[in-house]
Design a protein around this motif. Structure first.
Motif, PDB file in Angstrom:
ATOM      1  N   GLY A 299       0.798  -1.226   0.000  1.00 30.25           N
ATOM      2  CA  GLY A 299       0.000   0.000   0.000  1.00 30.25           C
ATOM      3  C   GLY A 299       0.824   1.265   0.000  1.00 30.25           C
ATOM      4  N   GLU A 300       0.092   2.370   0.067  1.00 32.09           N
ATOM      5  CA  GLU A 300       0.689   3.699  -0.044  1.00 32.09           C
ATOM      6  C   GLU A 300       1.183   4.185   1.308  1.00 32.09           C
ATOM      7  OE1 GLU A 300      -0.779   6.183  -3.028  1.00 32.09           O
ATOM      8  OE2 GLU A 300      -0.161   4.283  -3.907  1.00 32.09           O
ATOM      9  N   GLY A 301       1.866   5.302   1.272  1.00 31.89           N
ATOM     10  CA  GLY A 301       2.187   5.991   2.523  1.00 31.89           C
ATOM     11  C   GLY A 301       3.450   5.510   3.199  1.00 31.89           C
ATOM     12  N   TRP A 302       4.307   4.804   2.459  1.00 32.04           N
ATOM     13  CA  TRP A 302       5.571   4.341   3.033  1.00 32.04           C
ATOM     14  C   TRP A 302       6.739   5.021   2.330  1.00 32.04           C
ATOM     15  CZ3 TRP A 302       5.746   1.087   7.235  1.00 32.04           C
ATOM     16  CH2 TRP A 302       4.537   0.466   7.582  1.00 32.04           C
ATOM     17  N   ILE A 303       7.792   5.289   3.090  1.00 30.13           N
ATOM     18  CA  ILE A 303       9.011   5.863   2.537  1.00 30.13           C
ATOM     19  C   ILE A 303      10.140   4.866   2.793  1.00 30.13           C
ATOM     20  CG2 ILE A 303      10.689   7.745   2.738  1.00 30.13           C
ATOM     21  CD1 ILE A 303       8.354   9.561   3.590  1.00 30.13           C
ATOM     22  N   HIS A 304      10.932   4.613   1.748  1.00 32.07           N
ATOM     23  CA  HIS A 304      11.948   3.565   1.842  1.00 32.07           C
ATOM     24  C   HIS A 304      13.357   4.138   1.745  1.00 32.07           C
ATOM     25  CE1 HIS A 304       8.263   1.666   0.177  1.00 32.07           C
ATOM     26  NE2 HIS A 304       8.559   0.765   1.091  1.00 32.07           N
ATOM     27  N   HIS A 305      14.245   3.635   2.601  1.00 35.02           N
ATOM     28  CA  HIS A 305      15.658   4.003   2.554  1.00 35.02           C
ATOM     29  C   HIS A 305      16.500   2.738   2.556  1.00 35.02           C
ATOM     30  CE1 HIS A 305      14.296   8.025   3.905  1.00 35.02           C
ATOM     31  NE2 HIS A 305      15.400   8.440   3.315  1.00 35.02           N
ATOM     32  N   LEU A 306      17.690   2.867   1.981  1.00 36.84           N
ATOM     33  CA  LEU A 306      18.655   1.783   2.030  1.00 36.84           C
ATOM     34  C   LEU A 306      19.190   1.654   3.452  1.00 36.84           C
ATOM     35  CD1 LEU A 306      20.014  -0.067  -0.136  1.00 36.84           C
ATOM     36  CD2 LEU A 306      21.918   1.571  -0.125  1.00 36.84           C
TER      37      LEU A 306
ATOM     38  N   LEU B 140      15.755  -0.667  -4.124  1.00 38.62           N
ATOM     39  CA  LEU B 140      16.679  -0.556  -2.995  1.00 38.62           C
ATOM     40  C   LEU B 140      17.083  -1.929  -2.469  1.00 38.62           C
ATOM     41  CD1 LEU B 140      14.996   2.381  -1.038  1.00 38.62           C
ATOM     42  CD2 LEU B 140      17.204   2.482  -2.215  1.00 38.62           C
ATOM     43  N   LEU B 141      16.122  -2.848  -2.474  1.00 37.02           N
ATOM     44  CA  LEU B 141      16.392  -4.194  -1.970  1.00 37.02           C
ATOM     45  C   LEU B 141      17.430  -4.887  -2.860  1.00 37.02           C
ATOM     46  CD1 LEU B 141      15.316  -5.587   0.533  1.00 37.02           C
ATOM     47  CD2 LEU B 141      13.542  -6.650  -0.844  1.00 37.02           C
ATOM     48  N   ARG B 142      17.281  -4.714  -4.186  1.00 37.91           N
ATOM     49  CA  ARG B 142      18.263  -5.299  -5.117  1.00 37.91           C
ATOM     50  C   ARG B 142      19.637  -4.669  -4.898  1.00 37.91           C
ATOM     51  NH1 ARG B 142      14.037  -5.127  -8.879  1.00 37.91           N
ATOM     52  NH2 ARG B 142      14.798  -3.184  -9.779  1.00 37.91           N
ATOM     53  N   ARG B 143      19.611  -3.350  -4.691  1.00 36.90           N
ATOM     54  CA  ARG B 143      20.879  -2.650  -4.482  1.00 36.90           C
ATOM     55  C   ARG B 143      21.563  -3.124  -3.198  1.00 36.90           C
ATOM     56  NH1 ARG B 143      21.722   3.930  -4.280  1.00 36.90           N
ATOM     57  NH2 ARG B 143      23.794   3.889  -3.343  1.00 36.90           N
ATOM     58  N   ALA B 144      20.776  -3.304  -2.139  1.00 39.57           N
ATOM     59  CA  ALA B 144      21.341  -3.775  -0.869  1.00 39.57           C
ATOM     60  C   ALA B 144      21.967  -5.148  -1.051  1.00 39.57           C
ATOM     61  CB  ALA B 144      20.257  -3.811   0.199  1.00 39.57           C
ATOM     62  N   ALA B 145      21.290  -6.015  -1.802  1.00 37.05           N
ATOM     63  CA  ALA B 145      21.814  -7.371  -2.040  1.00 37.05           C
ATOM     64  C   ALA B 145      23.140  -7.297  -2.810  1.00 37.05           C
ATOM     65  CB  ALA B 145      20.789  -8.192  -2.820  1.00 37.05           C
ATOM     66  N   ARG B 146      23.174  -6.392  -3.800  1.00 39.59           N
ATOM     67  CA  ARG B 146      24.366  -6.251  -4.635  1.00 39.59           C
ATOM     68  C   ARG B 146      25.546  -5.692  -3.839  1.00 39.59           C
ATOM     69  NH1 ARG B 146      21.897  -3.172  -8.460  1.00 39.59           N
ATOM     70  NH2 ARG B 146      22.872  -1.277  -7.705  1.00 39.59           N
ATOM     71  N   GLU B 147      25.271  -4.701  -2.984  1.00 33.96           N
ATOM     72  CA  GLU B 147      26.350  -3.989  -2.300  1.00 33.96           C
ATOM     73  C   GLU B 147      26.647  -4.544  -0.910  1.00 33.96           C
ATOM     74  OE1 GLU B 147      25.259   0.126  -2.307  1.00 33.96           O
ATOM     75  OE2 GLU B 147      25.288   0.264  -4.503  1.00 33.96           O
TER      76      GLU B 147
END
Ligand code: MN
Length: 381
Positions: free
Chosen positions: A228-235, A346-353
């Protein structure tokens, strides 16, 4: 009320009673804002004045309507708690915790015991103030608290008239009732700083944030990203959480449990101090430190205080907007705002890095020091 029926609403009495050269209490804005708010705030302050009491304050018409409750609230409907109406307080008072000097009006230590939002039980959404005006005039409020400690429906009923009317604060019967409980005895610390009354009283300079450690708000670990809406995501990098207290003169990095990490990450602390020196600003930020030595990086994802303004009650999206303004186009060695964006990316980036995962936070949530709530979620790679 609000002067509609000729009753005194405003901050004149509040200001007349106080000498703002002597007390650290806020004077409040010249003109209380009368803007209608979608949600109304409440605060309960424990106040060790001549007699210990709890000050219940309800936002209405741009001020905090206030009652002194000697015994504090109770979750047991059998308890009728005396609540003496006192002068309106400015909204800025909600953030006041410290010691009012002896000899001043209300001299003694003040703790923020609980806070949150409240609404009128009889109101359609967004029409709380209309209903509250009528109920206040008639001397019987029916309201529901959504606080950290206080929750559920209560009545405030006036038992006499006069300039300082007495009311009773009584828990309504609902699923929040806890018979025989003593909520006041259960919670002896500040909901904001976690301090006891003695610790607040021992503070040397009330009101200066350098002496007040804010416990970081913590995420719950979840398997799935929220829908759903209303979420903000950070690495999320998985490093050590640290709150930075920064002025032009000094910067301190305080980890969970009050552990001082300033010496360990001296280069980051110095870079923050130099930045505050250049911009002549003071601020408190939250983030995590990844890496060690020259490789250490402070990933910042929240702004808790900016200049004189405490932002703990502001929604996350507002805090992040201010954080963006503060850090805009400015390079601080070893410090950067945590990357944000689409959760899946971001999740893909976290896995990569080799990062930890994604921190998902409700855009409308306030900052709740030391709490672990569903409003913050960590989804690991
Ligand atoms: Mn008081």
């Amino acid at each position: 009320m609000a002067g509609r029926d000729g009753s005194a609403t405003g901050l004149d009495e509040y200001r007349r009673k106080r000498d703002f050269h002597t007390t650290a209490e806020p004077a409040g804005r010249k003109r209380a804002r009368r803007k209608r708010r979608a949600t109304l705030r409440f605060v309960i302050q424990k106040h060790a004045a001549t007699n210990l009491h709890f000050d219940l304050r309800l936002e209405l018409d741009g001020v905090m309507k206030s009652w002194a409750v000697p015994k504090g609230p109770s979750m047991d409907p059998a308890d009728k708690r005396l609540a003496m109406e006192v002068e309106d307080h400015p909204i800025e008072y909600n953030d006041f915790e410290g010691t009012i000097p002896k000899g001043e009006y209300g001299g003694g230590t003040v703790m923020i015991w609980d806070r949150g939002t409240y609404h009128a039980d009889e109101a359609e959404p967004g029409r709380d103030e209309e209903v509250l005006h009528r109920e206040y005039r008639e001397g019987k409020l029916s309201i529901t608290f959504d606080g950290e400690r206080l929750s559920g429906s209560f009545t405030l009923v006036r038992t006499d008239s006069g300039p300082k009317p007495k009311w009773l604060l009584i828990k309504h019967r609902d699923e929040h009732v806890r018979r025989g409980s003593d909520i006041v005895a259960e919670h002896e610390t500040s909901i904001v700083t976690g301090r006891t009354m003695a610790e607040i009283a021992a503070e040397e300079e009330p009101g200066t944030f350098e002496d007040v450690a804010i416990a970081p708000m913590m995420p719950k670990t979840k398997r799935e990203l929220p829908e759903g809406e209303g979420w903000i995501h950070h690495l999320a990098g998985g490093g050590e959480r640290a709150v930075a207290y920064v002025t032009a003169e000094s910067a301190r990095l305080i980890a969970r449990g009050g552990k001082d990490r300033t010496d360990r990450y001296a280069a980051i602390a110095e870079a923050l101090r130099a930045f505050a020196g250049r911009t002549a600003g003071a601020f408190v930020i939250d983030g995590e430190i990844n890496g060690e030595g020259a490789d250490a990086r402070y990933l910042v994802f929240d702004l808790l205080l900016d200049g004189d303004g405490a932002l703990l009650d502001s929604p996350l999206e507002d805090r992040l907007e201010r954080l963006g303004v503060l850090f805009r186009r400015r390079r601080i060695p070893g410090v950067r705002v945590a990357p944000s964006g689409r959760a899946a990316t971001l999740l893909r980036r976290a896995a990569r890095e080799g990062g930890d995962g994604v921190l998902a936070r409700r855009a409308d949530s306030p900052y709740r020091p030391g709490r672990r709530t569903d409003e913050w979620r960590l989804v690991r790679t």
